[in-house]
Scaffold this motif. Structure first.
Motif, PDB file in Angstrom:
ATOM      1  N   VAL A  98      35.799  33.732  42.060  1.00  0.00           N
ATOM      2  CA  VAL A  98      34.888  33.740  43.217  1.00  0.00           C
ATOM      3  C   VAL A  98      35.355  34.699  44.307  1.00  0.00           C
ATOM      4  O   VAL A  98      34.708  34.796  45.352  1.00  0.00           O
ATOM      5  N   LEU A  99      36.460  35.417  44.062  1.00  0.00           N
ATOM      6  CA  LEU A  99      37.028  36.254  45.115  1.00  0.00           C
ATOM      7  C   LEU A  99      36.062  37.324  45.601  1.00  0.00           C
ATOM      8  O   LEU A  99      35.908  37.530  46.812  1.00  0.00           O
ATOM      9  N   SER A 100      35.423  38.037  44.667  1.00  0.00           N
ATOM     10  CA  SER A 100      34.547  39.133  45.085  1.00  0.00           C
ATOM     11  C   SER A 100      33.390  38.617  45.932  1.00  0.00           C
ATOM     12  O   SER A 100      32.993  39.253  46.914  1.00  0.00           O
ATOM     13  N   ARG A 101      32.870  37.443  45.583  1.00  0.00           N
ATOM     14  CA  ARG A 101      31.776  36.871  46.368  1.00  0.00           C
ATOM     15  C   ARG A 101      32.253  36.455  47.753  1.00  0.00           C
ATOM     16  O   ARG A 101      31.573  36.689  48.760  1.00  0.00           O
ATOM     17  N   ILE A 102      33.440  35.869  47.813  1.00  0.00           N
ATOM     18  CA  ILE A 102      34.000  35.475  49.110  1.00  0.00           C
ATOM     19  C   ILE A 102      34.294  36.696  49.960  1.00  0.00           C
ATOM     20  O   ILE A 102      34.031  36.715  51.170  1.00  0.00           O
TER      21      ILE A 102
ATOM     22  N   ASN B 284      43.999  55.556  28.308  1.00  0.00           N
ATOM     23  CA  ASN B 284      43.374  54.918  29.468  1.00  0.00           C
ATOM     24  C   ASN B 284      41.985  55.459  29.712  1.00  0.00           C
ATOM     25  O   ASN B 284      41.570  55.673  30.841  1.00  0.00           O
ATOM     26  N   THR B 285      41.224  55.670  28.664  1.00  0.00           N
ATOM     27  CA  THR B 285      39.848  56.134  28.784  1.00  0.00           C
ATOM     28  C   THR B 285      38.909  54.946  28.804  1.00  0.00           C
ATOM     29  O   THR B 285      38.879  54.159  27.859  1.00  0.00           O
ATOM     30  N   PRO B 286      38.093  54.758  29.858  1.00  0.00           N
ATOM     31  CA  PRO B 286      37.187  53.632  29.897  1.00  0.00           C
ATOM     32  C   PRO B 286      36.146  53.732  28.792  1.00  0.00           C
ATOM     33  O   PRO B 286      35.749  54.822  28.384  1.00  0.00           O
ATOM     34  N   ALA B 287      35.706  52.590  28.337  1.00  0.00           N
ATOM     35  CA  ALA B 287      34.707  52.586  27.280  1.00  0.00           C
ATOM     36  C   ALA B 287      33.340  53.004  27.782  1.00  0.00           C
ATOM     37  O   ALA B 287      32.524  53.510  27.048  1.00  0.00           O
ATOM     38  N   SER B 288      33.043  52.816  29.044  1.00  0.00           N
ATOM     39  CA  SER B 288      31.744  53.178  29.598  1.00  0.00           C
ATOM     40  C   SER B 288      31.873  53.337  31.087  1.00  0.00           C
ATOM     41  O   SER B 288      32.916  53.153  31.663  1.00  0.00           O
ATOM     42  N   SER B 289      30.786  53.701  31.721  1.00  0.00           N
ATOM     43  CA  SER B 289      30.786  53.889  33.173  1.00  0.00           C
ATOM     44  C   SER B 289      29.812  52.920  33.839  1.00  0.00           C
ATOM     45  O   SER B 289      29.038  53.278  34.703  1.00  0.00           O
ATOM     46  N   GLU B 290      29.820  51.666  33.389  1.00  0.00           N
ATOM     47  CA  GLU B 290      28.949  50.651  33.961  1.00  0.00           C
ATOM     48  C   GLU B 290      29.406  50.305  35.374  1.00  0.00           C
ATOM     49  O   GLU B 290      30.534  50.588  35.759  1.00  0.00           O
ATOM     50  N   PRO B 291      28.529  49.687  36.180  1.00  0.00           N
ATOM     51  CA  PRO B 291      28.917  49.304  37.546  1.00  0.00           C
ATOM     52  C   PRO B 291      30.159  48.420  37.539  1.00  0.00           C
ATOM     53  O   PRO B 291      30.372  47.611  36.642  1.00  0.00           O
ATOM     54  N   VAL B 292      30.968  48.591  38.582  1.00  0.00           N
ATOM     55  CA  VAL B 292      32.241  47.886  38.655  1.00  0.00           C
ATOM     56  C   VAL B 292      32.020  46.400  38.872  1.00  0.00           C
ATOM     57  O   VAL B 292      31.272  45.983  39.742  1.00  0.00           O
ATOM     58  N   SER B 293      32.670  45.579  38.066  1.00  0.00           N
ATOM     59  CA  SER B 293      32.722  44.139  38.264  1.00  0.00           C
ATOM     60  C   SER B 293      34.150  43.722  37.938  1.00  0.00           C
ATOM     61  O   SER B 293      34.991  44.548  37.568  1.00  0.00           O
ATOM     62  N   ILE B 294      34.422  42.444  38.063  1.00  0.00           N
ATOM     63  CA  ILE B 294      35.781  41.973  37.797  1.00  0.00           C
ATOM     64  C   ILE B 294      36.197  42.273  36.360  1.00  0.00           C
ATOM     65  O   ILE B 294      37.381  42.470  36.065  1.00  0.00           O
ATOM     66  N   TRP B 295      35.224  42.356  35.435  1.00  0.00           N
ATOM     67  CA  TRP B 295      35.562  42.553  34.025  1.00  0.00           C
ATOM     68  C   TRP B 295      35.564  44.020  33.621  1.00  0.00           C
ATOM     69  O   TRP B 295      35.903  44.329  32.473  1.00  0.00           O
ATOM     70  N   THR B 296      35.202  44.927  34.518  1.00  0.00           N
ATOM     71  CA  THR B 296      35.107  46.340  34.166  1.00  0.00           C
ATOM     72  C   THR B 296      36.438  46.918  33.721  1.00  0.00           C
ATOM     73  O   THR B 296      36.493  47.786  32.846  1.00  0.00           O
ATOM     74  N   ALA B 297      37.528  46.442  34.304  1.00  0.00           N
ATOM     75  CA  ALA B 297      38.847  46.980  33.941  1.00  0.00           C
ATOM     76  C   ALA B 297      39.155  46.756  32.468  1.00  0.00           C
ATOM     77  O   ALA B 297      39.911  47.533  31.858  1.00  0.00           O
ATOM     78  N   PHE B 298      38.580  45.724  31.848  1.00  0.00           N
ATOM     79  CA  PHE B 298      38.835  45.458  30.438  1.00  0.00           C
ATOM     80  C   PHE B 298      38.218  46.521  29.528  1.00  0.00           C
ATOM     81  O   PHE B 298      38.511  46.545  28.331  1.00  0.00           O
ATOM     82  N   GLN B 299      37.346  47.377  30.080  1.00  0.00           N
ATOM     83  CA  GLN B 299      36.769  48.449  29.279  1.00  0.00           C
ATOM     84  C   GLN B 299      37.786  49.562  29.014  1.00  0.00           C
ATOM     85  O   GLN B 299      37.553  50.435  28.182  1.00  0.00           O
TER      86      GLN B 299
END
Length: 549
Positions: free
Chosen positions: A285-289, A5-20
């Motif tokens: 659109v959840l995060s924007r809402i 469960n090591t993330p591939a990078s430490s980029e800013p969190v977005s909906i797709w960040t979990a896939f890292q």
């Protein structure tokens, strides 16, 4: 290859960040395949029962057969998920469901099927789901860092609802050209994809520095935590009232298509696909809402949307207009479920996570099961339109609940374990089962601040009760008005040691609000008292298992 469960990078969190995170990505993909099989199964089972039986109650009972096992087993399953290795528990439940789905497929293909057989096997699959869900819900915080958790939960919603869009369509195609039995067989195979990934997951062993809870103690601890957590109360009430009203759509949609509109399984599956497509859109659109709309206004909007959905199902006479309605239903469903799920997960410490989530699922599925039964019976007695209109009216009333049960909103509490809470020193060995234990904490309070001190003590008292105390309170010294003594009683020494490890940083903040009233030169004095073995306890101590405050 082992999954970590090591993330591939430490980029800013977005909906797709979990896939890292590799392990989350692998489990998400496997679960997506399994979810497609589940939605194929649900669609095929409901449609097969609709064609085999003329009873609207039996068709509505499909939702009850799915939800009732979760209603019955959710809390024990949550305790098991907190006590046992979650990976092994998930492997067991996935294999069980694969076997049940495969056997149902064989029976269907050989013609040994009846409405009651379908309901029975659906109930067995519900048992597997009931034992599986708390463990599955609670592994997300183990797979991704906490800042990424909301994104991971949203993506889990995408998996469920994207598969909802794909599964019914595939199921409809298979039914149209072959038999529902093949759908059931494919669902059985789909569970094996999840088993393969779970088998490769190298879960980090849990370190236990305190006595392990037994099953019934764990059950009581979970129930106690919910009892003394007002924020959880609000989430549970809002969840069960919402699902009670929305269950009318899930339970009666197939009847609207088959009975009122006189259409076939292809239309029903495409309706479910529209719901899934709307849910995926809602996830994107959840995060924007969420940034623009307070969670309470979000909940009101989605509840009113579902009231409109039920109204449309009761009145619309052509399937053409129902497709956009189902699309909106999917958006509203995803927004509501994800909002509630993220809220409850962010307000839970790790030690009780699966147990509280199981109670949440109990409320959620209980609303679906009870609602399906109620609306199905109303439809049988008074007609589909009447049942749907009443469900719409119920949801309008639900929009008033924020006046009484507000959802927690604002800064997320820090639920990581607190530091600086060492185990109390002892001069002689104490067995874990020895008790009761009485803890006393002495404060020196300025009499002019006594009222404010007692007010600040209320959240701390609730915290003590929530984490394991049987009784808690404050006593005043009648000879010295500055001396205030907090006490709480715990059933055993082992339970008190577990209390220390349940304390979170958010709990420390509450405790510090009390300590700021202390005027003594040193920190408040803490004393521990434990019953000696063989000593009979007075009634006011021996009878403290009522958890009264």
């Amino acid at each position: 290859m082992a999954l970590t469960n090591t993330p591939a990078s430490s980029e800013p969190v977005s909906i797709w960040t979990a896939f890292q995170t590799p392990v989350f990505r692998a489990i998400w993909l496997a679960a997506f395949v399994s979810n497609i099989g589940t939605w194929m199964q649900n669609m095929a089972g409901v449609w097969l029962l609709t064609t085999l039986s003329q009873s609207q109650v039996l068709v509505a009972l499909m939702q009850t057969a799915t939800s009732l096992p979760i209603f019955m087993l959710s809390i024990p399953a949550g305790a098991l998920a907190d006590l046992l290795d979650r990976r092994r528990l998930l492997l067991t439940t996935q294999l069980f469901m694969a076997g049940v789905a495969g056997l149902l497929g064989v029976l269907t293909l050989t013609g040994s099927i009846s409405p009651y057989t379908i309901l029975s096997f659906t109930f067995l699959l519900g048992i597997g789901a009931a034992l599986n869900t708390p463990a599955w819900q609670s592994i997300a915080p183990e797979l991704v860092p906490r800042p990424v958790l909301p994104a991971a939960l949203i993506l889990n919603g995408v998996s469920i609802n994207l598969s909802r869009a794909i599964g019914p369509a595939l199921g409809g195609l298979i039914i149209a050209h072959y038999s529902p039995g093949y759908v059931f067989l494919l669902n059985g195979v789909s569970f094996l994809a999840t088993c393969a990934v779970l088998y490769r997951w190298k879960r980090k062993p849990m370190e236990m520095n305190v006595p392990v809870e037994d099953f019934f103690s764990a059950l009581r601890a979970g129930l106690r935590y919910v009892r003394f957590s007002p924020a959880i109360h609000a989430i549970l009430i809002r969840g069960i009232t919402f699902t009670f009203g929305t269950s009318a759509m899930w339970a009666l949609l197939s009847l609207v298509v088959a009975r009122r509109l006189q259409l076939d399984a292809g239309v029903y599956s495409s309706m479910l696909t529209s719901i899934g497509a709307g849910a995926v859109t809602g996830a994107l659109v959840l995060s924007r809402i969420a940034q623009r709309l307070h969670i309470e206004w979000r909940m009101i909007a989605t509840t009113l949307t579902f009231a409109g959905v039920n109204l449309a199902l009761a009145t619309v006479t052509t399937a053409y207009w129902l497709y956009p309605v189902m699309f909106l239903a999917g958006i509203a469903w995803l927004l509501t479920l994800t909002s509630l799920n993220v809220t409850i997960q962010l307000n839970l410490p790790k030690w009780v996570q699966a147990r509280v989530l199981s109670i949440y699922m109990l409320a959620f599925q209980g609303g679906l099961a009870l609602g399906s039964l109620v609306w199905g019976n109303v439809a049988d007695q008074y007609g589909l339109s009447t049942a749907l209109l009443l469900a719409a009216g119920w949801l309008v009333l639900v929009t008033l609940l924020p006046l009484f049960f507000r959802l927690p909103y604002g800064q997320t509490p820090d639920m990581t374990p607190a530091e600086g809470w060492p185990d109390p020193p002892v001069t002689q060995p104490i067995r874990p089962e020895q008790g009761p234990v009485v803890v006393m904490i002495e404060y020196r309070i300025n009499p002019s601040e006594l009222a404010d001190f007692l007010k600040a003590m209320e959240p701390l008292k609730r915290l003590r009760l929530r984490d394991g105390a049987l009784r808690a309170g404050v006593f005043s010294d009648i000879t010295d008005p500055t001396r205030q003594v907090e006490f709480y009683t715990v059933a055993s020494w082992g339970e008190h040691l577990r209390q220390h490890h349940r304390f979170t940083r958010e709990d420390t903040r509450i405790e510090q609000q009390v300590h700021r009233f202390h005027t003594g030169p040193d920190r408040p004095v803490v004393s521990h008292f434990v019953t000696q073995p063989g000593v009979e306890q007075p009634p006011f101590i021996a009878g403290m298992d009522t958890m009264s405050g």
